[in-house]
Design an enzyme around this catalytic site. Sequence first.
Site, PDB file in Angstrom:
ATOM      1  N   ASP A  26       0.832  -1.208   0.000  1.00 55.37           N
ATOM      2  CA  ASP A  26       0.000   0.000   0.000  1.00 55.37           C
ATOM      3  C   ASP A  26       0.868   1.260   0.000  1.00 55.37           C
ATOM      4  O   ASP A  26       2.008   1.250   0.472  1.00 55.37           O
ATOM      5  CB  ASP A  26      -0.903  -0.015   1.242  1.00 55.37           C
ATOM      6  N   GLY A  27       0.313   2.343  -0.529  1.00 55.73           N
ATOM      7  CA  GLY A  27       0.971   3.647  -0.438  1.00 55.73           C
ATOM      8  C   GLY A  27       1.614   4.135  -1.723  1.00 55.73           C
ATOM      9  O   GLY A  27       2.326   5.147  -1.713  1.00 55.73           O
ATOM     10  N   ARG A  30       0.282   7.713  -2.455  1.00 55.64           N
ATOM     11  CA  ARG A  30       0.835   8.740  -1.558  1.00 55.64           C
ATOM     12  C   ARG A  30       2.318   8.970  -1.823  1.00 55.64           C
ATOM     13  O   ARG A  30       2.809  10.091  -1.721  1.00 55.64           O
ATOM     14  CB  ARG A  30       0.582   8.342  -0.090  1.00 55.64           C
ATOM     15  N   HIS A  43       2.746   3.491  -8.892  1.00 54.28           N
ATOM     16  CA  HIS A  43       2.517   2.069  -9.171  1.00 54.28           C
ATOM     17  C   HIS A  43       3.708   1.466  -9.922  1.00 54.28           C
ATOM     18  O   HIS A  43       4.119   0.338  -9.653  1.00 54.28           O
ATOM     19  CB  HIS A  43       1.238   1.886  -9.986  1.00 54.28           C
ATOM     20  N   SER A  72     -10.757  -6.685  -5.036  1.00 51.25           N
ATOM     21  CA  SER A  72     -12.107  -6.672  -5.630  1.00 51.25           C
ATOM     22  C   SER A  72     -12.706  -5.280  -5.544  1.00 51.25           C
ATOM     23  O   SER A  72     -13.540  -4.913  -6.371  1.00 51.25           O
ATOM     24  CB  SER A  72     -13.016  -7.636  -4.870  1.00 51.25           C
ATOM     25  N   GLU A  73     -12.295  -4.510  -4.537  1.00 53.62           N
ATOM     26  CA  GLU A  73     -12.845  -3.165  -4.331  1.00 53.62           C
ATOM     27  C   GLU A  73     -12.076  -2.100  -5.119  1.00 53.62           C
ATOM     28  O   GLU A  73     -12.542  -0.960  -5.236  1.00 53.62           O
ATOM     29  CB  GLU A  73     -12.845  -2.818  -2.843  1.00 53.62           C
ATOM     30  N   LEU A 137      10.927 -20.412  -4.182  1.00 55.12           N
ATOM     31  CA  LEU A 137       9.868 -19.544  -3.666  1.00 55.12           C
ATOM     32  C   LEU A 137       8.551 -19.731  -4.437  1.00 55.12           C
ATOM     33  O   LEU A 137       8.552 -19.774  -5.670  1.00 55.12           O
ATOM     34  CB  LEU A 137      10.347 -18.092  -3.819  1.00 55.12           C
ATOM     35  N   LEU A 201      -7.006  -4.823   7.182  1.00 58.09           N
ATOM     36  CA  LEU A 201      -6.765  -5.911   6.229  1.00 58.09           C
ATOM     37  C   LEU A 201      -7.338  -5.606   4.848  1.00 58.09           C
ATOM     38  O   LEU A 201      -6.924  -6.222   3.859  1.00 58.09           O
ATOM     39  CB  LEU A 201      -7.354  -7.231   6.748  1.00 58.09           C
ATOM     40  N   SER A 202      -8.317  -4.705   4.755  1.00 59.88           N
ATOM     41  CA  SER A 202      -8.917  -4.364   3.462  1.00 59.88           C
ATOM     42  C   SER A 202      -9.295  -5.617   2.650  1.00 59.88           C
ATOM     43  O   SER A 202      -8.994  -5.705   1.459  1.00 59.88           O
ATOM     44  CB  SER A 202      -7.978  -3.462   2.643  1.00 59.88           C
TER      45      SER A 202
HETATM   46  C1  IPE Z   1      -5.478  -2.729  -0.458  1.00 57.93           C
HETATM   47  O1  IPE Z   1      -5.126  -1.390  -0.513  1.00 57.93           O
HETATM   48  C2  IPE Z   1      -5.403  -3.355  -1.820  1.00 57.93           C
HETATM   49  C3  IPE Z   1      -4.081  -3.540  -2.380  1.00 57.93           C
HETATM   50  C4  IPE Z   1      -2.958  -3.243  -1.802  1.00 57.93           C
HETATM   51  C5  IPE Z   1      -4.069  -4.157  -3.695  1.00 57.93           C
HETATM   52  P1  IPE Z   1      -6.207  -0.227  -0.712  1.00 57.93           P
HETATM   53  O2  IPE Z   1      -5.429   1.023  -0.815  1.00 57.93           O
HETATM   54  O3  IPE Z   1      -7.111  -0.561  -1.840  1.00 57.93           O
HETATM   55  O4  IPE Z   1      -7.037  -0.313   0.646  1.00 57.93           O
HETATM   56  P2  IPE Z   1      -7.892   0.784   1.393  1.00 57.93           P
HETATM   57  O5  IPE Z   1      -8.912   1.282   0.414  1.00 57.93           O
HETATM   58  O6  IPE Z   1      -6.968   1.870   1.826  1.00 57.93           O
HETATM   59  O7  IPE Z   1      -8.479   0.066   2.572  1.00 57.93           O
HETATM   60  C1  IPE Z   2      -1.336   0.321  -3.447  1.00 54.57           C
HETATM   61  O1  IPE Z   2      -1.177   1.695  -3.452  1.00 54.57           O
HETATM   62  C2  IPE Z   2      -1.609  -0.238  -4.811  1.00 54.57           C
HETATM   63  C3  IPE Z   2      -2.992  -0.716  -4.986  1.00 54.57           C
HETATM   64  C4  IPE Z   2      -3.967  -0.600  -4.144  1.00 54.57           C
HETATM   65  C5  IPE Z   2      -3.300  -1.371  -6.232  1.00 54.57           C
HETATM   66  P1  IPE Z   2      -2.405   2.691  -3.463  1.00 54.57           P
HETATM   67  O2  IPE Z   2      -2.778   2.964  -4.880  1.00 54.57           O
HETATM   68  O3  IPE Z   2      -3.508   2.171  -2.609  1.00 54.57           O
HETATM   69  O4  IPE Z   2      -1.760   3.972  -2.823  1.00 54.57           O
HETATM   70  P2  IPE Z   2      -2.415   4.941  -1.748  1.00 54.57           P
HETATM   71  O5  IPE Z   2      -2.917   4.079  -0.631  1.00 54.57           O
HETATM   72  O6  IPE Z   2      -3.522   5.670  -2.451  1.00 54.57           O
HETATM   73  O7  IPE Z   2      -1.295   5.829  -1.341  1.00 54.57           O
HETATM   74 MG    MG Z   3      -4.031   2.394  -0.691  1.00 55.77          MG
END
Ligand code: IPE
Ligand code: IPE
Ligand code: MG
Length: 252
Positions: A26-27, A30, A43, A72-73, A137, A201-202
């Site tokens: 995640d992140g 940001r 990305h 999925s979301e 792995l 956990l999303s």
């Molecule tokens: C969870 O991250 C999904 C992936 C890392 C693929 P999200 O960025 O989609 O989750 P939320 O919306 O912050 O909970």
């Molecule tokens: C994780 O980074 C990648 C996916 C969810 C696919 P984000 O795109 O969620 O990045 P933030 O959370 O918006 O920073």
């Molecule tokens: Mg995110």
Amino acid sequence: MSEGAPSERAEPVRPDTPRHVAIIMDGNGRWAAARGLPRGEGHRRGVEALRRVVRASHELGIAYLTIFSFSSENWSRPASEIGDLFGLLRRFIRNDLASLHRDGVRVRVIGEREGLDADIRNLLAEAEDLTRANTKLTLVVAFNYGSRQEIARAARRLAVEVSEGRRTADSINENSLAQYLDAPDIPDPDLIIRTSGEQRLSNFLMWQAAYSELVFVPIHWPDFDRAALEGAIAEYARRERRFGGLAAKTAS
Ligand code: IPE
Ligand code: IPE
Ligand code: MG
């Protein structure tokens, strides 16, 4: 290992190394925003972090690495961002599959394949087929994955068996449901890492995470590297896993 035998890994596996590490990457957005860059650049840099972490996982002797790459979301994001994420998956498989295979990595995919474009479905199947016999792995790619959806799919399959008279409702227990999850042969994650400071956990591996240790790290995924992975593993090694029992020192 006898002298001169080719070394399977760069270093010995420490006894406190988790067998299965799962990562919520995640992140990316940001990370990009903090640099005035488009989210897509976050990305793209996230894929580079993934390459580093696959290599490090192998070197550290981790047997299974699961990565959450599209939920999925995540369909609720703008179409252009979804396009970026799918484009990166396509490129990752096209560019990296041969080297993953050469390194003995077995690729598995969990998530809903129905509804995905045929070209993505074919690439995912190709990655699994080519690497099926590899024994180093195992890289589990959670793509178009949601834990509730996975559990609902398993429940549906059990319901069909009951309705067709092939099993009784009484025979359903946690083991039979687990058999119908997307990768029933893969052990539950020992350690789940989420980057970027969010502590949830999303919809990731909620069944399998029942007794996983959760480690949340503040850095954004594009900055994650071997040192960060080792830091999370060190935190894991300090935890005491009790699985509902008593602490080892009080158990006897
Ligand atoms: C969870 O991250 C999904 C992936 C890392 C693929 P999200 O960025 O989609 O989750 P939320 O919306 O912050 O909970
Ligand atoms: C994780 O980074 C990648 C996916 C969810 C696919 P984000 O795109 O969620 O990045 P933030 O959370 O918006 O920073
Ligand atoms: Mg995110």
